[in-house]
Structure formats: C-alpha cells, structure tokens
Motif scaffolding. Structure first.
Motif, short mmCIF file in Angstrom:
data_model
loop_
_atom_site.label_atom_id
_atom_site.label_comp_id
_atom_site.label_asym_id
_atom_site.label_seq_id
_atom_site.Cartn_x
_atom_site.Cartn_y
_atom_site.Cartn_z
N GLU A 93 -39.25 -34.00 -3.11
CA GLU A 93 -38.12 -34.60 -3.84
C GLU A 93 -36.93 -34.83 -2.93
O GLU A 93 -36.27 -35.87 -2.99
CB GLU A 93 -37.73 -33.69 -5.01
CG GLU A 93 -38.75 -33.63 -6.12
CD GLU A 93 -38.43 -32.55 -7.14
OE1 GLU A 93 -37.91 -32.89 -8.21
OE2 GLU A 93 -38.70 -31.36 -6.85
N LEU A 94 -36.66 -33.86 -2.06
CA LEU A 94 -35.53 -34.01 -1.14
C LEU A 94 -35.76 -35.18 -0.18
O LEU A 94 -34.85 -36.00 0.05
CB LEU A 94 -35.34 -32.72 -0.34
CG LEU A 94 -34.79 -31.53 -1.13
CD1 LEU A 94 -34.85 -30.26 -0.29
CD2 LEU A 94 -33.36 -31.79 -1.59
N GLN A 95 -36.98 -35.27 0.36
CA GLN A 95 -37.27 -36.34 1.31
C GLN A 95 -37.24 -37.71 0.63
O GLN A 95 -36.84 -38.71 1.23
CB GLN A 95 -38.64 -36.10 1.95
CG GLN A 95 -38.68 -34.90 2.87
CD GLN A 95 -40.09 -34.53 3.28
OE1 GLN A 95 -41.04 -35.27 3.00
NE2 GLN A 95 -40.24 -33.40 3.95
N ARG A 96 -37.63 -37.76 -0.63
CA ARG A 96 -37.74 -39.03 -1.32
C ARG A 96 -36.41 -39.51 -1.89
O ARG A 96 -36.12 -40.71 -1.90
CB ARG A 96 -38.78 -38.92 -2.44
CG ARG A 96 -39.18 -40.25 -3.07
CD ARG A 96 -40.36 -40.04 -4.00
NE ARG A 96 -40.86 -41.29 -4.54
CZ ARG A 96 -41.76 -42.07 -3.96
NH1 ARG A 96 -42.25 -41.73 -2.76
NH2 ARG A 96 -42.17 -43.18 -4.53
N TYR A 97 -35.59 -38.60 -2.38
CA TYR A 97 -34.41 -39.00 -3.16
C TYR A 97 -33.05 -38.65 -2.52
O TYR A 97 -32.03 -39.24 -2.90
CB TYR A 97 -34.45 -38.33 -4.54
CG TYR A 97 -35.70 -38.62 -5.34
CD1 TYR A 97 -36.12 -39.92 -5.55
CD2 TYR A 97 -36.45 -37.59 -5.88
CE1 TYR A 97 -37.28 -40.20 -6.28
CE2 TYR A 97 -37.59 -37.85 -6.63
CZ TYR A 97 -38.00 -39.16 -6.82
OH TYR A 97 -39.13 -39.41 -7.54
#
Length: 451
Positions: A443-447
């Motif tokens: 989630e961190l890498q994507r958003y």
C-alpha cells in the motif's frame, strides 16, 4: 510401554525435567518443563494449564470475541491431561522426556481443543467399523537466519539456505548435508519417522513425507514434525518456515494429507477393490463425495490464515476448485490407485500452515459424512489440467470469504459440534480483523506518493 515402564524411565532419566505441550487453535505447541515429581503427580490429578492457550492468536494477542475464554473468565487454569502414549525423548536436547497433552477431562475446553476434537472423530470412525490411517507430507523453506537477524531485517528479504530451483536435486541436498541428515535421523529418533526427504523446487525448500499410521498418531507426528524441524534448524543457525506462501515468485508450501480406511482389525484397505474401476472401492467414492461436498463449508480448517489463500493460484501446484482426479496434481483431491495396501486419497488443499489436528479432523469427518449419507460421486474426475477447465466450483479466495461461508452453513456444526464451530469461526474472524487493520508495504509503495 506400560504406564509403570514409562514412569520408571522418567524417574531413571538423568534430567530432572519433563517437557509437555498442548496444541493451540493455530497448531502451535504451547508447553512447559516440569519436575519429575510434578509429572508423576499430574498423572492422577491432571495438571493446571492457563486456558489462554485457546484465547489468543499466533502472536499472543488475546481474542476479544471468545465465549470460551477471555478477560471475562479471568483466564483460570484448566485441567490438561498428559497422554502417556505420546512418550518420546528429544534427541537434540539431551533426550529429555517429552509428552503431548490435551483437555479431554476438562468439560469446557475439551469441546474446543483440537486434539480432543480429532480423538472424538476418530472414535466415531472406529464405531462405524473403520480404522483410519493417515499421514502428512510437508514442504517448507529454509533460511540462513536466526530469530534475531530476522527481527533486525523486519522479516524482509530473508537469505535462502541455498539459491536456485533444484527440485529433487541430489546435488543440492548434499550442500547442507549435516542439516539434511540431522533432519532425517533425529526426527526418526524422536519417533517421527520419515518415508522420504528431498529438495523441492525453490530457493532452499525441502519436502518430507511422514510414515503412515493411525490418524491420532499421524497428527501427533505431524505437529511434532513441524516443531522438530524448527528446533533442529535452530541448531544449524537456520530458520525453517512453514508459511503457506512467502514469496509471490515461488511455489507455496503444501501440507497434503494422505488417508485410507481399513477394516476394524487394520488388515484390509477398504479403499481398494480388486473388481472396481481402477480398483477404487465404492466406499472410497462415497468418501471422496463427502469431502467434495463439505469442502466449501469447512475450508478454514484446511486454510486457516490470511496467507493460506495466496497459495490458491493457477499453476502453483495448489488446488483452486472443488475437484478430484486420478493421479492428478491439479485437483483438490487426488485418488491414488496403488494396490491393496497403498490405495489412498490425497487431500491437496491444505498448506504447510495447517493445524494438523484440525485438518485431519476435517478430512476424516467430511469423508465419513459421504459414507453415512451414501453420497454419490457426481463430480466427474478431471482429466488433464484442472486450471484450464471450467465447471467446477471455485474455492473461496480469502479467509474472510471462507469463514463467512463456514459461518452461514450448518455442515460444520454437524461435523464438529456447535461449541467448537462457534469458537473456531470466531478465531478466524479475529485473524482477518487483525490483517484488515494493517498498512502494508504494498500500500505504501502504491499510494504514498502518487495517489
């Protein structure tokens, strides 16, 4: 050994301690060391064991939704029973005496105790005139790590024991021969005998098949195998992981269950029929029909964690549908016509993350359901690649979906009883809730920046 012989062996042992353990809901052994005197006293009086072992998860976080135990009960001691028939000595730990226990004599906990559940289902099987013989085979990954180094890495990018895809490789098994040999020899000395041990395809992955025996002893061996492997691995500065799917790019880890029913004397394999099609008996067809019917209703018994469902993908050697076939490794159930003594059923749904008591209880109870209800095997056996075919029901894709299906069904209560089913479902709902609250690296890498 008789009771007197076991007590004598414990008294005469050099060590002053005895180890015993019980299995919690996640198949983790929770135990302690006790003195010889306390051990002997407990054989008549049972032994106190905090009932929190059925009131917390794999990381010792206490459930907030359990009726059986919780803050509302004050977490008292319950009566654990040490099973003398499980007597072993731990060869890698000074041959200290070791026993398994359960809560068969505790009125409330016996209803939810995994080992006690399997004992009840095994007893029902034998009342029907059948002797259930089972075994597990496991795949697991090995890493050149210690608990401390893994923590320092935040469980990210562990170093595999060996690199590369070397399934069934004699070469790779020789690379870590001291560890490999210790696994085979010390597990046998621990009375967990292996039929085979080899490398699988993937970085640092092994597979082992445990010898066939009575279903309760098979589950005992299975849970002791997992703990034994981890303890032996520690002694080689290795971490052994039975996580179902640790890496998206590598195969998952199975915990397949092999099983057959024999006559009451244990002399005739009732899954074999010399006159039947492929020598598969009518009884086996009913047993398969029962497992297929019950599978969507009890899947969390085979796939108990959030991670379990990451393994159910096409082309992964794991099942994705309610299906069966003859010697077919793309289906949920694999019928193996292997002669009078070896004809059996392999339930391929479970991953290595199972609680073996619960997975074997599920397999046996659902198979017996098919026999008792005279179910017809209406699903045709898959020929070829099940992953590319349509028509068979897909397995639930998440723990939540599988748990919701189990909760809405009457089948689990019929198979396992209302008290166990209610408690187990609550533990799986808890597991999903813990996952749902987390913020992942994905989630961190994507958003984090772009959204």
């Amino acid at each position: 050994m008789t009771r007197e012989e076991i007590i004598k062996a414990v008294k005469e042992h050099d060590s002053e301690q005895v180890k015993f353990a019980v299995a919690d809901m996640d198949g983790i052994l929770r135990g302690k060391s006790i003195s010889k005197d306390k051990f002997i006293k407990s054989l008549d009086d049972n032994i106190g064991f905090c009932n929190v072992v059925f009131g917390w998860d794999a990381n010792d976080a206490v459930y907030d939704n359990s009726k059986v135990t919780g803050w509302h009960t004050g977490y008292p001691d319950s009566l654990a029973t040490i099973d003398l028939s499980t007597f072993r000595k731990i060869p890698w730990n000074n041959n200290i005496p070791f026993f398994l226990g359960d809560f068969q004599n505790d009125e409330e906990l016996s209803e939810v105790c995994p080992r006690s559940l399997l004992k009840r289902i095994s007893a029902k099987c034998k009342e029907l005139g059948f002797q259930p013989k089972f075994s597990n085979e496991y795949e697991w990954f090995n890493f050149r790590e210690t608990p401390q180094s893994l923590k320092e890495k935040d469980h990210q990018n562990p170093t595999p024991l060996t690199p590369g895809m070397f399934g069934y490789s004699i070469l790779r098994s020789s690379l870590e021969s001291e560890y490999f040999n210790d696994l085979f020899d010390q597990l046998r000395a621990f009375e967990v005998p292996l039929e085979g041990l080899h490398t699988e395809t993937g970085d640092g992955v092994y597979e082992a098949a445990i010898e066939y025996t009575d279903v309760l002893e098979a589950a005992d061996r299975s849970i002791l195998f997992k703990t034994g492997v981890k303890e032996i691995a520690y002694r080689h500065d290795i971490i052994a992981s039975f996580m179902a799917k640790w890496n998206i790019n590598l195969p998952g880890c199975s915990g397949h269950i092999h099983q057959s029913l024999w006559d009451k004397n244990g002399e005739m394999n009732l899954f074999y029929d010399a006159s039947g099609d492929l020598h598969l008996s009518k009884l086996l067809e009913q047993y398969i029909a029962g497992q297929l019917y019950c599978l969507p209703h009890i899947l969390p018994m085979y796939a108990p964690t959030v991670n379990s469902y990451k393994r159910f993908v096409a082309g992964s050697w794991a099942s994705t549908t309610v299906s069966w076939g003859i010697e077919n490794r793309t289906t949920a159930l694999r019928a193996i016509p292997a002669g009078k003594t070896s004809t059996r059923l392999e339930t391929r749904v479970p991953g290595a993350d199972i609680n073996p008591y619960l997975a074997m209880a599920a397999a046996l109870a659902s198979g017996l359901y098919g026999i008792k209800n005279n179910l017809s095997l209406d699903i045709s056996p898959t020929k070829g690649n099940e992953y590319t075919q349509s028509g068979n029901k897909a397995l639930p894709k998440t723990l939540k979906e599988a748990t919701d299906a189990m909760k809405s069904s009457d089948v689990p209560k019929e198979l396992f009883g209302e008290a166990f089913t209610d408690h187990f479902i609550k533990t799986r709902e808890w597991e999903w809730d813990q996952y749902s609250k987390q913020v992942t690296n994905w989630e961190l890498q994507r958003y984090f920046e772009i959204i």
